[in-house]
Design an enzyme around this catalytic site. Sequence first.
Site, PDB file in Angstrom:
ATOM      1  N   LYS A  83      44.540  32.667  46.582  1.00 28.51           N
ATOM      2  CA  LYS A  83      43.848  32.413  45.619  1.00 28.51           C
ATOM      3  C   LYS A  83      44.958  31.729  44.389  1.00 28.51           C
ATOM      4  O   LYS A  83      45.089  32.177  44.274  1.00 28.51           O
ATOM      5  CB  LYS A  83      42.643  33.464  45.095  1.00 28.51           C
ATOM      6  CG  LYS A  83      41.177  32.948  45.173  1.00 28.51           C
ATOM      7  CD  LYS A  83      40.652  34.026  44.518  1.00 28.51           C
ATOM      8  CE  LYS A  83      39.232  33.481  44.809  1.00 28.51           C
ATOM      9  NZ  LYS A  83      38.129  34.561  44.639  1.00 28.51           N
TER      10      LYS A  83
HETATM   11  C1  E4P Z   1      35.325  34.145  43.471  1.00 29.37           C
HETATM   12  O1  E4P Z   1      35.820  33.838  45.171  1.00 29.37           O
HETATM   13  C2  E4P Z   1      34.507  34.905  42.255  1.00 29.37           C
HETATM   14  O2  E4P Z   1      35.401  35.757  42.710  1.00 29.37           O
HETATM   15  C3  E4P Z   1      33.197  35.229  42.565  1.00 29.37           C
HETATM   16  O3  E4P Z   1      32.784  34.646  43.227  1.00 29.37           O
HETATM   17  C4  E4P Z   1      33.170  34.924  41.293  1.00 29.37           C
HETATM   18  O4  E4P Z   1      31.584  35.894  41.223  1.00 29.37           O
HETATM   19  P1  E4P Z   1      31.531  35.526  39.737  1.00 29.37           P
HETATM   20  O5  E4P Z   1      30.979  34.797  38.476  1.00 29.37           O
HETATM   21  O6  E4P Z   1      30.259  36.561  39.834  1.00 29.37           O
HETATM   22  O7  E4P Z   1      32.262  36.689  38.756  1.00 29.37           O
END
Ligand code: E4P
Length: 217
Positions: A83
Amino acid sequence: MKIFADTGSIKDIEAIAALGILDGVTTNPSLLAKEPGDVKANLKKICEIVKGPVSGEVTATDFAGMMREGRDIAKIDPHMVVKVPLTRDGIKACKALSAESIKVNVTLVFSSSQALLAAKAGATFVSPFVGRLDDIATSGMELIREIVMIYDNYNFTTEVLVASCRHPIHIVEAAKMGADICTCPPSVIDMLYNHPLTNIGLEKFLKDWEKSQAVKA
Ligand code: E4P
């Protein structure tokens, strides 16, 4: 539509995998920071449980650092996806890692122009954050609609991974729009199957059954 678990908790991932509906896992530095143990060992274990794409995020913000960390993450397991954030260096790293056949998930995407660049840079997945957009009074789902349309217009193969899902409506709307994946915290996966009428109905069926058995006895 594929369902990913958005968590670094091995216990939660094991429980969701046991349902038989889990296609992958996404993590981020905030989620992994909450878990005990060695991060790489935890990611390896998650790959062994899920046997599908597992995203691990770089923490470097410069191109060279992202490349170094990205290659390290990819070595953990063939299921690992790297990522990278949608920044100038993140776009470059996405292009370069993808050229090395490393799968990349471009994260922290909040606009269609960002999603267009992620696809052009060869991302395997793009992660638009719907919940965080809703939080600032902007429609997260409208962004998904635009990205799906843009990717369809040009036959981009980048998969739309709807992130920051907070409730079942996000998932149902994403499915109606043809998004490829939703990544959900374990609590949201529970919300997908829990329904008060199912519980009330089941309770009544079982009571009626018990009554009939008592009469026959
Ligand atoms: C995506 O891969 C992130 O880990 C995640 O969906 C972020 O979500 P949040 O806004 O609830 O922290």
